[in-house]
Design an enzyme around this catalytic site. Structure first.
Site, PDB file in Angstrom:
ATOM      1  N   ARG A  73      10.547  -2.854  12.403  1.00 30.73           N
ATOM      2  CA  ARG A  73       9.225  -2.551  12.632  1.00 30.73           C
ATOM      3  C   ARG A  73       8.588  -3.292  13.724  1.00 30.73           C
ATOM      4  NH1 ARG A  73       4.720  -0.467   8.243  1.00 30.73           N
ATOM      5  NH2 ARG A  73       2.779  -1.175   9.517  1.00 30.73           N
ATOM      6  N   LYS A 106       0.906  -0.979  -0.007  1.00 29.10           N
ATOM      7  CA  LYS A 106       0.112  -0.008   0.148  1.00 29.10           C
ATOM      8  C   LYS A 106       0.895   1.345  -0.227  1.00 29.10           C
ATOM      9  CE  LYS A 106      -2.557  -0.362   3.924  1.00 29.10           C
ATOM     10  NZ  LYS A 106      -1.757  -1.214   4.185  1.00 29.10           N
TER      11      LYS A 106
HETATM   12  P1  AMP Z   1      -0.333  -0.033   8.541  1.00 31.40           P
HETATM   13  O1  AMP Z   1       0.984   1.161   8.164  1.00 31.40           O
HETATM   14  O2  AMP Z   1      -1.321   0.955   7.432  1.00 31.40           O
HETATM   15  O3  AMP Z   1       0.457  -1.688   8.412  1.00 31.40           O
HETATM   16  O4  AMP Z   1      -0.725   0.339   9.321  1.00 31.40           O
HETATM   17  C1  AMP Z   1       0.135   0.296  10.499  1.00 31.40           C
HETATM   18  C2  AMP Z   1      -0.766   0.007  12.309  1.00 31.40           C
HETATM   19  O5  AMP Z   1      -1.558   0.886  12.274  1.00 31.40           O
HETATM   20  C3  AMP Z   1      -2.197  -0.723  12.414  1.00 31.40           C
HETATM   21  O6  AMP Z   1      -2.081  -2.463  12.401  1.00 31.40           O
HETATM   22  C4  AMP Z   1      -2.992  -0.723  13.030  1.00 31.40           C
HETATM   23  O7  AMP Z   1      -2.840  -0.141  14.809  1.00 31.40           O
HETATM   24  C5  AMP Z   1      -2.557   1.389  13.323  1.00 31.40           C
HETATM   25  N1  AMP Z   1      -4.098   1.230  11.605  1.00 31.40           N
HETATM   26  C6  AMP Z   1      -3.104   2.241  10.566  1.00 31.40           C
HETATM   27  N2  AMP Z   1      -4.108   2.595   9.987  1.00 31.40           N
HETATM   28  C7  AMP Z   1      -5.652   2.158  10.770  1.00 31.40           C
HETATM   29  C8  AMP Z   1      -7.034   2.987  10.540  1.00 31.40           C
HETATM   30  N3  AMP Z   1      -7.162   3.649   8.945  1.00 31.40           N
HETATM   31  N4  AMP Z   1      -7.323   2.526  11.557  1.00 31.40           N
HETATM   32  C9  AMP Z   1      -7.002   1.736  12.752  1.00 31.40           C
HETATM   33  N5  AMP Z   1      -6.044   1.470  12.861  1.00 31.40           N
HETATM   34  C10 AMP Z   1      -5.140   1.933  11.751  1.00 31.40           C
END
Ligand code: AMP
Length: 205
Positions: free
Chosen positions: A151, A15
């Site tokens: 991470r 993404k």
């Molecule tokens: P990502 O970088 O998109 O993989 O997001 C990493 C973490 O951030 C996720 O596992 C959630 O804990 C949190 N997170 C990111 N975007 C959202 C969202 N739209 N709603 C809730 N939690 C989010």
């Protein structure tokens, strides 16, 4: 022309990489709620401190916190590429601007776990994979020389939990968007990022 796009997908589906390329190509902002939350956690803001334990477990952060963070970004008149938002039906319901186009990046769970466990990031957000996209000097970012890290939520057990959240919360949202007639396309997220970018471009252009 305003373009309000969103890229959704399971953990390590690409993404961030695809949203940033698309935003650059269109000259609009790339809004990653994951990046915004990680920055808030590192800066230890009150919101970041509340969000951090959810992220460490692989749980979704409560909607109220995410919405507070993303609210201003959604008002950008030029448009945006949202990366990982909206992720729940209630986040979508809380948006007061429409989405023109949604891309769902699909990768199998096994591929996602393989990507995540080898993923290394620099503090500025540049991303590598120890086997498939290593930096020139191990452990050091090619772009800015910063040390690379894993991470905190890229451990296998946390990734499995992030997948559960995707299945439980985001898949129903995708079904809702389809039902509502929002323009939405699934793109195969496997393969080289350049190939995936071509598929994404074919979907949205
Ligand atoms: P990502 O970088 O998109 O993989 O997001 C990493 C973490 O951030 C996720 O596992 C959630 O804990 C949190 N997170 C990111 N975007 C959202 C969202 N739209 N709603 C809730 N939690 C989010």
């Amino acid at each position: 022309m305003t373009a309000r796009l969103a890229i959704l997908g399971p953990p390590a589906s690409g993404k961030g990489t695809q949203a940033s390329r698309l935003a650059e190509r269109r000259g609009i902002s790339h809004v990653s709620t994951g990046d915004l939350l990680r920055a808030a956690a590192v800066a230890a803001t009150p919101l970041g401190q509340r969000a951090a334990p959810y992220m460490e477990r692989g749980d979704l952060v409560p909607d109220a916190l995410v919405l507070e963070l993303v609210e201003d970004e959604l008002q950008d008149a030029a448009g945006f590429v949202l990366d990982g938002f909206p992720r729940t039906e209630s986040q979508y319901a809380a948006m007061d601007v429409p989405l023109d186009e949604v891309v769902v990046l699909d990768v199998p769970e096994q591929e996602s776990v393989r990507r995540v466990t080898g993923r290394r990031v620099c503090p500025e957000g540049h991303v590598y994979h120890v086997d498939h996209d290593p930096p020139e000097v191990p452990g050091v970012c090619d772009v800015d020389g910063e040390p690379l890290e894993q991470r905190a939520d890229d451990r296998e057990e946390v990734v499995r939990r992030r997948w559960e959240e995707y299945e439980d919360q985001t898949r129903p949202l995708i079904a809702l968007l389809e039902d509502e007639g929002v323009s939405l396309g699934h793109v195969d997220g496997c393969g080289h990022p350049d190939e995936v970018a071509e598929r994404v471009a074919a979907q949205v252009d």
